[in-house]
Design an enzyme around this catalytic site. Structure first.
Site, PDB file in Angstrom:
ATOM      1  N   PRO A  10       0.789  -1.229   0.000  1.00  0.00           N
ATOM      2  CA  PRO A  10       0.000   0.000   0.000  1.00  0.00           C
ATOM      3  C   PRO A  10       0.819   1.277   0.000  1.00  0.00           C
ATOM      4  CG  PRO A  10      -0.268  -1.197   2.071  1.00  0.00           C
ATOM      5  CD  PRO A  10       0.458  -2.110   1.133  1.00  0.00           C
ATOM      6  N   ASN A  11       0.323   2.219  -0.775  1.00  0.00           N
ATOM      7  CA  ASN A  11       0.841   3.587  -0.887  1.00  0.00           C
ATOM      8  C   ASN A  11       2.107   3.706  -1.728  1.00  0.00           C
ATOM      9  OD1 ASN A  11      -1.224   4.793   0.841  1.00  0.00           O
ATOM     10  ND2 ASN A  11      -0.232   3.685   2.503  1.00  0.00           N
ATOM     11  N   ARG A  18       4.557  10.956  -2.368  1.00  0.00           N
ATOM     12  CA  ARG A  18       4.449  10.622  -0.952  1.00  0.00           C
ATOM     13  C   ARG A  18       5.788  10.835  -0.242  1.00  0.00           C
ATOM     14  NH1 ARG A  18       4.575   4.444   1.240  1.00  0.00           N
ATOM     15  NH2 ARG A  18       4.162   4.899   3.425  1.00  0.00           N
ATOM     16  N   TYR A  23      11.114   8.843   0.709  1.00  0.00           N
ATOM     17  CA  TYR A  23      11.073   7.845  -0.366  1.00  0.00           C
ATOM     18  C   TYR A  23      11.654   8.342  -1.693  1.00  0.00           C
ATOM     19  CZ  TYR A  23       8.004   5.538   2.964  1.00  0.00           C
ATOM     20  OH  TYR A  23       7.508   4.934   4.094  1.00  0.00           O
ATOM     21  N   ASN A  74       8.029  -5.793  -1.248  1.00  0.00           N
ATOM     22  CA  ASN A  74       7.996  -4.649  -0.344  1.00  0.00           C
ATOM     23  C   ASN A  74       6.578  -4.606   0.233  1.00  0.00           C
ATOM     24  OD1 ASN A  74       7.916  -2.278   1.068  1.00  0.00           O
ATOM     25  ND2 ASN A  74       9.040  -1.085  -0.461  1.00  0.00           N
ATOM     26  N   ALA A  77       3.284  -0.980   4.628  1.00  0.00           N
ATOM     27  CA  ALA A  77       2.781  -1.016   6.011  1.00  0.00           C
ATOM     28  C   ALA A  77       2.355  -2.415   6.449  1.00  0.00           C
ATOM     29  CB  ALA A  77       1.625  -0.034   6.172  1.00  0.00           C
ATOM     30  N   HIS A  80       4.374  -4.604   9.066  1.00  0.00           N
ATOM     31  CA  HIS A  80       4.429  -4.460  10.519  1.00  0.00           C
ATOM     32  C   HIS A  80       3.298  -5.163  11.257  1.00  0.00           C
ATOM     33  CE1 HIS A  80       7.473  -1.704   9.301  1.00  0.00           C
ATOM     34  NE2 HIS A  80       6.606  -0.922   8.674  1.00  0.00           N
ATOM     35  N   ASP A  87       1.854 -15.275   6.194  1.00  0.00           N
ATOM     36  CA  ASP A  87       1.534 -16.673   5.918  1.00  0.00           C
ATOM     37  C   ASP A  87       1.608 -16.970   4.421  1.00  0.00           C
ATOM     38  OD1 ASP A  87       1.200 -17.189   8.602  1.00  0.00           O
ATOM     39  OD2 ASP A  87      -0.993 -17.233   8.543  1.00  0.00           O
ATOM     40  N   GLU A 101      12.688  -9.630   1.180  1.00  0.00           N
ATOM     41  CA  GLU A 101      11.922  -8.481   1.697  1.00  0.00           C
ATOM     42  C   GLU A 101      12.745  -7.222   1.435  1.00  0.00           C
ATOM     43  OE1 GLU A 101      11.540  -8.522   5.950  1.00  0.00           O
ATOM     44  OE2 GLU A 101      10.323  -6.692   6.003  1.00  0.00           O
ATOM     45  N   HIS A 103      12.851  -2.764   1.519  1.00  0.00           N
ATOM     46  CA  HIS A 103      12.289  -1.473   1.915  1.00  0.00           C
ATOM     47  C   HIS A 103      13.142  -0.371   1.311  1.00  0.00           C
ATOM     48  CE1 HIS A 103       9.586  -3.410   4.699  1.00  0.00           C
ATOM     49  NE2 HIS A 103      10.596  -4.161   5.067  1.00  0.00           N
ATOM     50  N   SER A 105      13.133   2.848   2.490  1.00  0.00           N
ATOM     51  CA  SER A 105      13.713   3.514   3.664  1.00  0.00           C
ATOM     52  C   SER A 105      14.301   2.456   4.596  1.00  0.00           C
ATOM     53  CB  SER A 105      12.630   4.309   4.397  1.00  0.00           C
ATOM     54  OG  SER A 105      11.688   3.425   4.990  1.00  0.00           O
ATOM     55  N   ARG A 110      13.390   4.591  11.899  1.00  0.00           N
ATOM     56  CA  ARG A 110      12.190   5.448  11.876  1.00  0.00           C
ATOM     57  C   ARG A 110      11.339   5.194  13.141  1.00  0.00           C
ATOM     58  NH1 ARG A 110       9.426   4.822   6.227  1.00  0.00           N
ATOM     59  NH2 ARG A 110       8.295   6.636   7.042  1.00  0.00           N
ATOM     60  N   ARG A 114       7.652   0.764  13.213  1.00  0.00           N
ATOM     61  CA  ARG A 114       8.258   0.201  11.997  1.00  0.00           C
ATOM     62  C   ARG A 114       9.434  -0.723  12.309  1.00  0.00           C
ATOM     63  NH1 ARG A 114       5.894   3.450   7.928  1.00  0.00           N
ATOM     64  NH2 ARG A 114       5.450   5.526   8.709  1.00  0.00           N
TER      65      ARG A 114
HETATM   66  C1  DQA Z   1       8.417   0.886   3.465  1.00  0.00           C
HETATM   67  C2  DQA Z   1       8.573   1.104   4.964  1.00  0.00           C
HETATM   68  C3  DQA Z   1       7.256   0.874   5.690  1.00  0.00           C
HETATM   69  O1  DQA Z   1       7.404   1.114   7.085  1.00  0.00           O
HETATM   70  C4  DQA Z   1       6.188   1.824   5.161  1.00  0.00           C
HETATM   71  O2  DQA Z   1       4.942   1.527   5.754  1.00  0.00           O
HETATM   72  C5  DQA Z   1       6.098   1.842   3.687  1.00  0.00           C
HETATM   73  C6  DQA Z   1       7.307   1.743   2.876  1.00  0.00           C
HETATM   74  C7  DQA Z   1       9.711   1.231   2.682  1.00  0.00           C
HETATM   75  O3  DQA Z   1       9.817   0.811   1.548  1.00  0.00           O
HETATM   76  O4  DQA Z   1      10.575   1.954   3.209  1.00  0.00           O
HETATM   77  O5  DQA Z   1       5.018   2.047   3.117  1.00  0.00           O
HETATM   78  O6  DQA Z   1       8.127  -0.484   3.238  1.00  0.00           O
END
Ligand code: DQA
Length: 147
Positions: A10-11, A18, A23, A74, A77, A80, A87, A101, A103, A105, A110, A114
């Site tokens: 998401p996002n 954003r 980012y 990735n 959110a 977390h 699963d 996995e 990220h 950031s 942070r 997180r």
């Molecule tokens: C993220 C880090 C997460 O904490 C955050 O919710 C994101 C982006 C990252 O790529 O740094 O949406 O996964």
């Protein structure tokens, strides 16, 4: 399906708009183009997806399992708190494929919420904090693991 699927939670479709201080200013489309070229450099086909929906993400993880693709995830959110994503992601690694996995950031530098990943424990490995380059490092890790 491609050799590698890159799944974004998401996002992340809002990259560039954003929180650019966190980012960066490049867009999601820039990320897709870069990831495909990083895959091509290793003769690997890469498909990149993004969703704000937990259900859709789980469906893509199931498809990766069924089709034997390695995954760069990735979870955004979902990282977390989503045991459902964990699963589904576990089926990838327990099924004999790799899941990295990533990220953009460094979540550990942070807010405290997180600092914990429910996905990290079932991932092949985690790469965080290198901007879009985190995805390049993940592809390179998969190249190494698939050799
Ligand atoms: C993220 C880090 C997460 O904490 C955050 O919710 C994101 C982006 C990252 O790529 O740094 O949406 O996964």
């Amino acid at each position: 399906m491609a050799d590698i699927v890159i799944l974004n939670g998401p996002n992340l479709g809002r990259l560039g708009v954003r929180e650019p201080d966190v980012y960066g200013t490049l867009s999601y489309d820039d990320l897709v183009a870069s990831a495909q070229s990083w895959g091509s450099a290793h003769d690997l086909t890469v498909e990149v997806f993004q969703t704000d929906s937990e259900s859709e993400m789980i469906g893509w993880l199931h498809a990766a399992v069924d089709e034997g693709a390695d995954v760069v995830l990735n979870p955004a959110a979902f990282t977390h708190f989503s045991y459902a994503i964990r699963d589904a992601a576990a089926m990838v690694t327990k099924g004999g494929r790799h899941l990295i996995e990533v990220h953009i950031s460094n979540p550990y530098a942070r807010e405290e919420f997180r600092h914990h990943s429910v996905v990290g424990g079932i991932a092949t490995g985690t790469i965080a904090g290198f901007g879009f380059h985190s995805y390049k490092l993940a592809i390179e890790a998969l190249v190494h693991l698939r050799a």
